[in-house]
Scaffold this motif. Structure first.
Motif, mmCIF file in Angstrom:
data_model
loop_
_atom_site.group_PDB
_atom_site.id
_atom_site.type_symbol
_atom_site.label_atom_id
_atom_site.label_comp_id
_atom_site.label_asym_id
_atom_site.label_seq_id
_atom_site.Cartn_x
_atom_site.Cartn_y
_atom_site.Cartn_z
ATOM 1 N N GLN A 151 0.823 -1.211 0.000
ATOM 2 C CA GLN A 151 0.000 0.000 0.000
ATOM 3 C C GLN A 151 0.860 1.266 0.000
ATOM 4 O O GLN A 151 0.514 2.262 -0.629
ATOM 5 N N VAL A 152 1.991 1.225 0.706
ATOM 6 C CA VAL A 152 2.899 2.373 0.707
ATOM 7 C C VAL A 152 3.530 2.544 -0.679
ATOM 8 O O VAL A 152 3.802 3.664 -1.124
ATOM 9 N N MET A 153 3.758 1.429 -1.381
ATOM 10 C CA MET A 153 4.332 1.487 -2.727
ATOM 11 C C MET A 153 3.400 2.130 -3.745
ATOM 12 O O MET A 153 3.840 2.800 -4.679
ATOM 13 N N MET A 154 2.093 1.902 -3.588
ATOM 14 C CA MET A 154 1.131 2.201 -4.642
ATOM 15 C C MET A 154 1.184 3.630 -5.188
ATOM 16 O O MET A 154 1.150 3.834 -6.409
ATOM 17 N N PRO A 155 1.239 4.671 -4.360
ATOM 18 C CA PRO A 155 1.233 6.031 -4.925
ATOM 19 C C PRO A 155 2.398 6.308 -5.873
ATOM 20 O O PRO A 155 2.275 7.143 -6.768
ATOM 21 N N GLN A 156 3.526 5.622 -5.676
ATOM 22 C CA GLN A 156 4.652 5.780 -6.599
ATOM 23 C C GLN A 156 4.607 4.753 -7.721
ATOM 24 O O GLN A 156 4.947 5.050 -8.872
ATOM 25 N N LEU A 157 4.192 3.530 -7.384
ATOM 26 C CA LEU A 157 4.219 2.436 -8.350
ATOM 27 C C LEU A 157 3.226 2.652 -9.485
ATOM 28 O O LEU A 157 3.547 2.442 -10.666
ATOM 29 N N ARG A 158 2.020 3.112 -9.141
ATOM 30 C CA ARG A 158 0.959 3.244 -10.139
ATOM 31 C C ARG A 158 1.332 4.190 -11.283
ATOM 32 O O ARG A 158 1.220 3.814 -12.461
ATOM 33 N N PRO A 159 1.762 5.440 -11.013
ATOM 34 C CA PRO A 159 2.101 6.324 -12.145
ATOM 35 C C PRO A 159 3.311 5.859 -12.940
ATOM 36 O O PRO A 159 3.367 6.045 -14.160
ATOM 37 N N LYS A 160 4.285 5.221 -12.271
ATOM 38 C CA LYS A 160 5.441 4.714 -12.999
ATOM 39 C C LYS A 160 5.032 3.608 -13.968
ATOM 40 O O LYS A 160 5.453 3.582 -15.132
ATOM 41 N N LEU A 161 4.199 2.679 -13.490
ATOM 42 C CA LEU A 161 3.709 1.611 -14.355
ATOM 43 C C LEU A 161 2.889 2.175 -15.508
ATOM 44 O O LEU A 161 3.016 1.744 -16.657
ATOM 45 N N THR A 162 2.039 3.155 -15.198
ATOM 46 C CA THR A 162 1.184 3.754 -16.224
ATOM 47 C C THR A 162 2.014 4.373 -17.336
ATOM 48 O O THR A 162 1.745 4.161 -18.531
ATOM 49 N N ASP A 163 3.037 5.133 -16.986
ATOM 50 C CA ASP A 163 3.889 5.780 -17.999
ATOM 51 C C ASP A 163 4.575 4.746 -18.885
ATOM 52 O O ASP A 163 4.655 4.922 -20.109
ATOM 53 N N ILE A 164 5.065 3.670 -18.274
ATOM 54 C CA ILE A 164 5.759 2.642 -19.052
ATOM 55 C C ILE A 164 4.793 1.928 -19.993
ATOM 56 O O ILE A 164 5.103 1.677 -21.164
ATOM 57 N N ILE A 165 3.598 1.604 -19.498
ATOM 58 C CA ILE A 165 2.604 0.908 -20.330
ATOM 59 C C ILE A 165 2.186 1.778 -21.508
ATOM 60 O O ILE A 165 2.084 1.301 -22.644
ATOM 61 N N ILE A 166 1.938 3.060 -21.263
ATOM 62 C CA ILE A 166 1.572 3.967 -22.354
ATOM 63 C C ILE A 166 2.681 4.020 -23.394
ATOM 64 O O ILE A 166 2.424 3.987 -24.605
ATOM 65 N N ARG A 167 3.916 4.093 -22.943
ATOM 66 C CA ARG A 167 5.044 4.165 -23.878
ATOM 67 C C ARG A 167 5.144 2.897 -24.724
ATOM 68 O O ARG A 167 5.368 2.961 -25.941
ATOM 69 N N ILE A 168 4.963 1.736 -24.110
ATOM 70 C CA ILE A 168 5.036 0.475 -24.847
ATOM 71 C C ILE A 168 3.917 0.385 -25.885
ATOM 72 O O ILE A 168 4.151 0.051 -27.055
ATOM 73 N N ILE A 169 2.689 0.694 -25.456
ATOM 74 C CA ILE A 169 1.542 0.588 -26.364
ATOM 75 C C ILE A 169 1.680 1.562 -27.533
ATOM 76 O O ILE A 169 1.442 1.210 -28.694
ATOM 77 N N ASN A 170 2.089 2.797 -27.264
ATOM 78 C CA ASN A 170 2.208 3.778 -28.343
ATOM 79 C C ASN A 170 3.376 3.487 -29.269
ATOM 80 O O ASN A 170 3.340 3.853 -30.454
ATOM 81 N N GLN A 171 4.404 2.828 -28.767
ATOM 82 C CA GLN A 171 5.492 2.411 -29.651
ATOM 83 C C GLN A 171 4.974 1.415 -30.682
ATOM 84 O O GLN A 171 5.353 1.450 -31.852
ATOM 85 N N LEU A 172 4.077 0.534 -30.253
ATOM 86 C CA LEU A 172 3.450 -0.413 -31.170
ATOM 87 C C LEU A 172 2.492 0.295 -32.115
ATOM 88 O O LEU A 172 2.569 0.149 -33.344
ATOM 89 N N LEU A 173 1.582 1.093 -31.563
ATOM 90 C CA LEU A 173 0.540 1.726 -32.375
ATOM 91 C C LEU A 173 1.107 2.703 -33.392
ATOM 92 O O LEU A 173 0.544 2.858 -34.484
ATOM 93 N N SER A 174 2.201 3.364 -33.064
ATOM 94 C CA SER A 174 2.774 4.349 -33.989
ATOM 95 C C SER A 174 3.466 3.699 -35.173
ATOM 96 O O SER A 174 3.837 4.386 -36.135
ATOM 97 N N ASN A 175 3.650 2.385 -35.122
ATOM 98 C CA ASN A 175 4.322 1.682 -36.204
ATOM 99 C C ASN A 175 3.401 0.772 -37.003
ATOM 100 O O ASN A 175 3.848 0.137 -37.976
ATOM 101 N N VAL A 176 2.147 0.684 -36.602
ATOM 102 C CA VAL A 176 1.192 -0.173 -37.301
ATOM 103 C C VAL A 176 -0.051 0.655 -37.611
ATOM 104 O O VAL A 176 -0.767 1.065 -36.690
ATOM 105 N N SER A 177 -0.303 0.908 -38.875
ATOM 106 C CA SER A 177 -1.470 1.719 -39.258
ATOM 107 C C SER A 177 -2.763 0.959 -38.975
ATOM 108 O O SER A 177 -2.777 -0.270 -38.901
ATOM 109 N N THR A 178 -3.847 1.708 -38.820
ATOM 110 C CA THR A 178 -5.115 1.105 -38.397
ATOM 111 C C THR A 178 -5.615 0.051 -39.384
ATOM 112 O O THR A 178 -6.233 -0.938 -38.978
#
Length: 249
Positions: A216-243
């Protein structure tokens, strides 16, 4: 005469084929869906499951590094209060198991945020460990290694996806993402704490009795760090594959 007609026919067919629009090249990590399929959500879940081994190994052609281990820089945790409160810092964190996610549910509607529920059976964390302060009346300043087993992890996600044009093609982009983590079971331990057996035993006793509180003490730091990494991974994929590559029609 036959030879003449044969040559004309071959040349004509060759010209027609060369004028045809080249077919799309579908990357092996993409499982296509039918755009207007009433079971489109089911197909999206299958497509996400299909890409898991590629995420684990990384996709060189789009410069997507392996997600195993999932790397975090650091977490600083104040676990007890007071002037000499017990504080730990975890650095160079390697997380394993994130690519073994299981999609439980996806809710997606046009012009509204998507929602999803994901299960990760187990993740392990390995990190460098630094501590300071007093723990169980024992001065606990030291450094060593940290290991955690996190089991039965549930992740609720909510986000927005938009599209944009690049070089006359359309692409998706993940604009934002909110995640909520629920870690049902955890076990943590430290080792090699300054080669001091007493500090190590006191720390492991504290972690054994308070692992969920540490989470629980980890969560306030862990959540935004995980979110930023996940967004970066997903957008790296999406930016290279057209719809259009994601769909069969």
């Amino acid at each position: 005469m036959f030879l003449k007609y044969f040559i004309v026919t071959v040349v004509t067919v060759s010209c027609v084929r060369s004028a045809e629009k080249p077919s799309k090249v579908i990357p092996p990590y993409v499982k296509q869906c039918i755009r207007n399929d009433p079971k489109l959500v089911d197909c999206i879940i299958q497509a996400l499951n299909h890409i898991k081994p590629y995420l684990k190994q990384g996709i060189k052609e789009i410069e997507l590094p392996p997600v195993e281990p999932f790397k975090l820089d650091s977490l600083s945790l104040a676990l007890t209060g007071g002037t000499n409160g017990y504080k730990i810092t975890l650095k160079d964190i390697d997380a394993y198991g994130a690519s073994d996610f299981i999609i439980q549910k996806i809710i997606a509607h046009s012009n509204s945020p998507f929602e999803g529920k994901i299960k990760i059976p187990r993740m392990t964390l390995d990190a460098k460990y630094l501590s300071s302060g007093v723990l169980l009346v024992i001065p606990a300043t030291g450094n060593g290694t940290f290991h955690a087993d996190l089991d039965d992890i549930w992740v609720n996600i909510k986000g927005n996806i938009s599209n944009y044009k690049k070089k006359s093609k359309e692409y998706y982009r993940l604009d934002n993402l909110d995640i909520e983590l629920d870690i049902k079971k955890s076990h943590m331990k430290v080792s090699n704490i300054n080669n001091n057996r007493i500090i190590g035993e006191a720390t492991n006793l504290f972690l054994a009795e308070n692992s969920q509180e540490v989470i629980q003490v980890m969560m306030p730091q862990l959540r935004p760090k995980l979110t930023d990494i996940i967004i970066r991974i997903i957008n790296q994929l999406l930016s290279n594959v057209s719809t259009d590559v994601f769909y069969k029609n």
